[in-house]
Design an enzyme around this catalytic site. Sequence first.
Site, short mmCIF file in Angstrom:
data_model
loop_
_atom_site.label_atom_id
_atom_site.label_comp_id
_atom_site.label_asym_id
_atom_site.label_seq_id
_atom_site.Cartn_x
_atom_site.Cartn_y
_atom_site.Cartn_z
N ASP A 292 0.87 -1.17 0.00
CA ASP A 292 0.00 0.00 0.00
C ASP A 292 0.91 1.22 0.00
OD1 ASP A 292 -2.42 1.54 0.40
OD2 ASP A 292 -3.23 -0.24 1.37
N ASP B 230 -3.10 4.72 -2.37
CA ASP B 230 -4.19 5.30 -1.59
C ASP B 230 -4.59 6.68 -2.15
OD1 ASP B 230 -5.57 4.83 1.13
OD2 ASP B 230 -4.79 6.85 1.39
N GLU C 18 -6.29 4.03 -6.07
CA GLU C 18 -7.60 4.26 -5.45
C GLU C 18 -8.04 5.66 -5.84
OE1 GLU C 18 -9.77 4.14 -1.09
OE2 GLU C 18 -7.94 5.29 -1.41
N HIS D 281 -11.16 -3.06 3.02
CA HIS D 281 -11.19 -2.74 4.46
C HIS D 281 -12.06 -1.53 4.78
CE1 HIS D 281 -8.29 -0.23 2.52
NE2 HIS D 281 -8.28 0.56 3.56
N ASP D 282 -12.59 -0.87 3.76
CA ASP D 282 -13.43 0.32 3.99
C ASP D 282 -14.91 0.04 3.75
OD1 ASP D 282 -11.21 1.95 4.44
OD2 ASP D 282 -10.99 2.43 2.32
C1 NOJ Z 1 -8.43 5.24 1.77
C2 NOJ Z 1 -8.13 4.07 2.65
O1 NOJ Z 1 -8.58 2.91 2.04
C3 NOJ Z 1 -8.79 4.35 3.97
O2 NOJ Z 1 -8.78 3.23 4.83
C4 NOJ Z 1 -8.09 5.53 4.59
O3 NOJ Z 1 -8.76 5.90 5.77
C5 NOJ Z 1 -8.07 6.74 3.64
N1 NOJ Z 1 -7.76 6.39 2.30
C6 NOJ Z 1 -7.04 7.72 4.10
O4 NOJ Z 1 -5.76 7.21 3.90
#
Ligand code: NOJ
Length: 559
Positions: free
Chosen positions: A98, A199, A256, A331-332
């Site tokens: 990551d 990210d 992302e 994970h989100d």
């Molecule tokens: C996206 C990540 O997937 C998330 O878990 C994180 O809180 C935010 N970006 C900030 O880095």
Amino acid sequence: MEKKWWQEAIVYQVYPRSFQDSNDDGIGDIRGIIQRLPYLKTLGIDVIWLSPIYQSPNDDNGYDISDYQAIQPEYGTMADFNTLLKEAHRLGLKLMMDLVVNHTSDEHFWFKESRKAKDNPYRDYYIWKDAKNGEVPNNWASDFGGSAWAWDAVTQQYYLHLFSKKQPDLNWDNPKVRAEIYQMMTWWLEKGVDGFRMDVINLISKDQKFPNDPNVNYQNHSSSMEMAANGPKVHHYLKEMNEKVLSKFDIITVGETPGVTIEEAKLYAGFESNELQMIFQFEHAVIDDSTEGLGKWSNRRADLVELKQILSKWQIGLHNEAWNSLYWNNHDRPRVVSRFGNDNEEYHNRSAKMLASTLHFMQGTPYIFQGEEIGMTNVAFDNIEDYQDLDTLNAYQDLVVEQKRLTHDEMLEYIHHSSRDNARTPMQWNNQQNAGFTNGRPWLEVNPNYDKINVEKALFNPTSIYYYYQKINQLRKEYPIIVYGDYELIDPDNSKTFVYRRKFNNQQLLVISNFTEETLETDYCNFDFESSKRLISNYSDDLGKTLRPYESKVYLIND
Ligand code: NOJ
């Protein structure tokens, strides 16, 4: 189109904190991951994406990094990491890191220096602004609630943080910042890692005018990420990163990119764009957001017609021009079987398999999130104290305690539906203490359903979700049509079924899924059964045009 290994690869996301604890401190770690590599190998994946394992004060579970070249002590040492990399490679698995470079932790050396004085050499590593009429420089909201600007008393200026106060945004317009990041990336790649998941990489270039956000609403917990998304120089910076770093290695990259459109996706991940190989789009991931202006806090059920329309638009929109990533979970996001399937005992197994087939026969690189392969579900803790995610806790504080817009019970229901902790409960390995995740006290409680849903049980049951994922993974390797075929949605307005056709050379693939508990009579199977083969299904027999609850079947048809 030239074929690339990462188009044929299957990625598995490990969230290290919740995967496997090896020293009983209640926190997953690198040695734990090493123990489980054979399990991942057997599943038939090719690449492991590791959520951050770098040194971090853990305000946002590692997405706030204080040293990009050190390992979080809770997770182990650099020697452990080297062993993980070696072991993974020995098994033929690649390791994708990551890369969190839109922001650092406020405890990163650069920020500690930056905040010391206006003339500090690191001052311009971050985004500092004067107050405007005694107030914040603009109205941008942080993704985790409140203003995106934090006041620093020492130097009497504000710094920008699109996420928490402890995640100050880096200033990518400073060439020194970019050079440091490229150097750090090169260091990891030279060590042998196989790629990066980047990210919120589409937020790195901010409009230097910092215009106000016309849609901001602090009350509604809205974020101003779109104001920073796809900024003026983002493609310039990614091309530069590609030229200076990425192009020198044979690696996998995925960005992302919240809020990205198809047109923008082609700029980031077009075959000719020399930026990234693919991106994560968010349209299907936010489909059940609140209609009452509460962002993701809702208990809405997604509309299937809309889900089909979105996924199909991406399939068709990127075909031959750019490459899709395929994901239900990360994970989100809440667990897919609870979200788009049915997690009650009767339909859990079939609906999880149905969802796997629906997504994994599309074009793109599939991403499986840990526990998805055994059908892990959302969790419903009774107490807000049992939640750990700062986003969840901030929203509770904001919407229940301060604004009193929602009652405790309403918010808890929304949390059960949408909280990031749904995805973060520890991996369920067996039916022993804490699901075999740890002998200590887990950092986040285990989902109490681990006696029914766990890896050990799945491995003993030939009809488990696990073996279904394994078979899908094998099919993807066997049939190029799954990777390269084109795509056509059938019966777009049907709100109960998701059916599509893929075509490649002289072959067709027909994917049929029933998203309901009903038995449906359809006319999808109007083809010559002699020349077709049912590749996979979640029912052992085939009733042709009759679709049973959550039935899913995939046919290969030779023209
Ligand atoms: C996206 C990540 O997937 C998330 O878990 C994180 O809180 C935010 N970006 C900030 O880095």
